[in-house]
Design an enzyme around this catalytic site. Structure first.
Site, mmCIF file in Angstrom:
data_model
loop_
_atom_site.group_PDB
_atom_site.id
_atom_site.type_symbol
_atom_site.label_atom_id
_atom_site.label_comp_id
_atom_site.label_asym_id
_atom_site.label_seq_id
_atom_site.Cartn_x
_atom_site.Cartn_y
_atom_site.Cartn_z
ATOM 1 N N VAL A 140 48.363 -11.428 37.774
ATOM 2 C CA VAL A 140 48.474 -12.859 37.432
ATOM 3 C C VAL A 140 47.151 -13.430 36.920
ATOM 4 O O VAL A 140 47.098 -14.601 36.548
ATOM 5 C CB VAL A 140 49.006 -13.701 38.612
ATOM 6 N N ASN A 189 46.829 -19.658 35.587
ATOM 7 C CA ASN A 189 48.087 -19.195 34.988
ATOM 8 C C ASN A 189 49.305 -19.704 35.755
ATOM 9 O O ASN A 189 50.318 -20.077 35.156
ATOM 10 C CB ASN A 189 48.089 -17.665 34.910
ATOM 11 N N ALA A 205 48.148 -21.327 47.657
ATOM 12 C CA ALA A 205 47.679 -20.816 48.954
ATOM 13 C C ALA A 205 46.160 -20.907 48.992
ATOM 14 O O ALA A 205 45.461 -20.121 48.347
ATOM 15 C CB ALA A 205 48.124 -19.376 49.147
ATOM 16 N N TYR A 254 35.579 -15.351 47.515
ATOM 17 C CA TYR A 254 36.838 -15.865 48.088
ATOM 18 C C TYR A 254 36.760 -17.372 48.334
ATOM 19 O O TYR A 254 37.532 -18.142 47.769
ATOM 20 C CB TYR A 254 37.105 -15.108 49.385
ATOM 21 N N LYS A 283 38.685 -20.135 46.032
ATOM 22 C CA LYS A 283 39.748 -20.949 46.648
ATOM 23 C C LYS A 283 39.432 -22.429 46.492
ATOM 24 O O LYS A 283 40.327 -23.239 46.242
ATOM 25 C CB LYS A 283 39.899 -20.604 48.133
#
Ligand SMILES: NC(=O)c1ccc[n+]([C@@H]2O[C@H](COP(=O)([O-])OP(=O)(O)OC[C@H]3O[C@@H](n4cnc5c(N)ncnc54)[C@H](O)[C@@H]3O)[C@@H](O)[C@H]2O)c1
Length: 308
Positions: A54, A96, A111, A142, A146
């Protein structure tokens, strides 16, 4: 409804797909199998499995009503192994997924993670806390991607009127986590079942709040249907030290493994506990499965894996 789930072959994504499919929805499941396996999500009518990355543009023919963007490696071991792929899943992947939602007029839930709070200076952590993260540390691929995915989600809502929610998930565990994933629950269970010493990082007094997967999946689906647009914490607010987790695992497995202390991981947060006030008020959310019960359920799958 017709629902796209990215990261569908992973731990959380596969449980989410199972719950949505059971509720009668048609699922389009996407995964690049970097940390997941289609074995987690067996083929069945009403489920289309697409092996795609993705981080590249994604296309789906026909209508889409809902999108859950869950594609991202999620363990510190992955942050060290494939940091660029982690950052890509949460930046390009989020981009995307948001574009697909915009094109289809679908509501999307992104998420996110309690890691956006970094090593928090406030406990428990409410959604209003901005966090304490290191932008160039070992976890930053990470944490920061996020945080970017949250900012991008808000930008799409502001500029295009996108219907989008953000879920900040706190440590979640359960069946289908990889044994070698590196996260505390599977690592401790694996060592206990092998009767090997259980490696506790640092003094073990750092805290976490562990949620069983079924509770979190129910909350994520409720958030999707709520139409809520700001970040929302989900997890379990029963806070334990890592030493207490190790002891609970020893008890659950009946193991005689000793606990050994290993060096603390750099930038490892000292405390982590969700403030669930908003989730309770907004969704009537209540984590129902405590650590003992959840470990027992996880253990039954672990024992099967070890035997095979
Ligand atoms: N489990 C937790 O405690 C927890 C806590 C906070 C947030 N989350 C978030 O929940 C999501 C799922 O986490 P998980 O614990 O199930 O991890 P996981 O590693 O089991 O699942 C992630 C899935 O995403 C897939 N994936 C990764 N990059 C991809 C890409 N570029 N394209 C397509 N698929 C890709 C992987 O192959 C895997 O199947 C992640 O976004 C994670 O950040 C999980």
């Amino acid at each position: 409804m017709r629902i796209v789930v990215t990261g569908a072959a992973g731990f959380l994504g596969s449980h989410l797909c199972d719950a949505l499919h059971l509720a009668g929805h048609e699922i389009v499941a996407m995964d690049n199998l970097s940390t997941g396996r289609w074995d987690n999500l067996p083929a069945r009518p009403g489920l289309t499995r697409l092996t795609v990355d993705v981080a590249n543009p994604i296309y789906v023919e026909g209508k889409v009503d809902r999108i859950f963007h869950f594609a991202s490696p999620a363990s510190p071991r992955d942050f060290a192994r494939v940091p660029v792929a982690v950052a890509a899943a949460n930046s390009l992947g989020a981009w995307n997924a948001l574009h697909l939602a915009k094109e289809k007029g679908a509501r999307i839930v992104m998420a996110s993670t309690s890691e956006v709070y970094g090593d928090p200076l406030v406990s428990p952590q409410p959604e209003s806390y901005w966090g304490n993260t290191n932008p160039v540390g070992p976890r930053s691929c990470y944490d920061e991607s996020k945080r970017f995915s949250e900012a991008l989600t808000r930008a799409f809502a502001l500029q295009y009127g996108s219907d989008a929610g953000i879920v900040r998930i706190f440590n979640t565990y359960g069946p289908r986590m990889r044994r070698d994933d590196g996260r505390a629950v599977p690592t401790f269970l694996d060592h206990a079942l092998r009767r090997e010493p259980i490696p506790v990082q640092g003094d073990g007094l750092q805290t976490r709040s562990f949620a069983y997967v079924a509770d979190v999946v129910a909350g994520v689906i409720a958030l999707m249907e709520s139409g809520y647009a700001s970040p929302l914490n989900l997890g379990n607010d029963e806070e334990v030290t890592i030493l207490e987790l190790a002891e609970a695992v020893i008890q659950a497995t009946g193991s005689e493994s000793p606990i050994v202390h290993v060096p603390a991981a750099p930038d490892d947060p000292r405390q982590r506990k969700p403030d669930l006030t908003l989730a309770r008020r907004l969704l009537g959310y209540e984590p129902r499965i405590g650590l003992r019960e959840g470990l027992a359920a996880t253990l039954s799958q672990r024992e099967g894996q070890l035997a095979s």
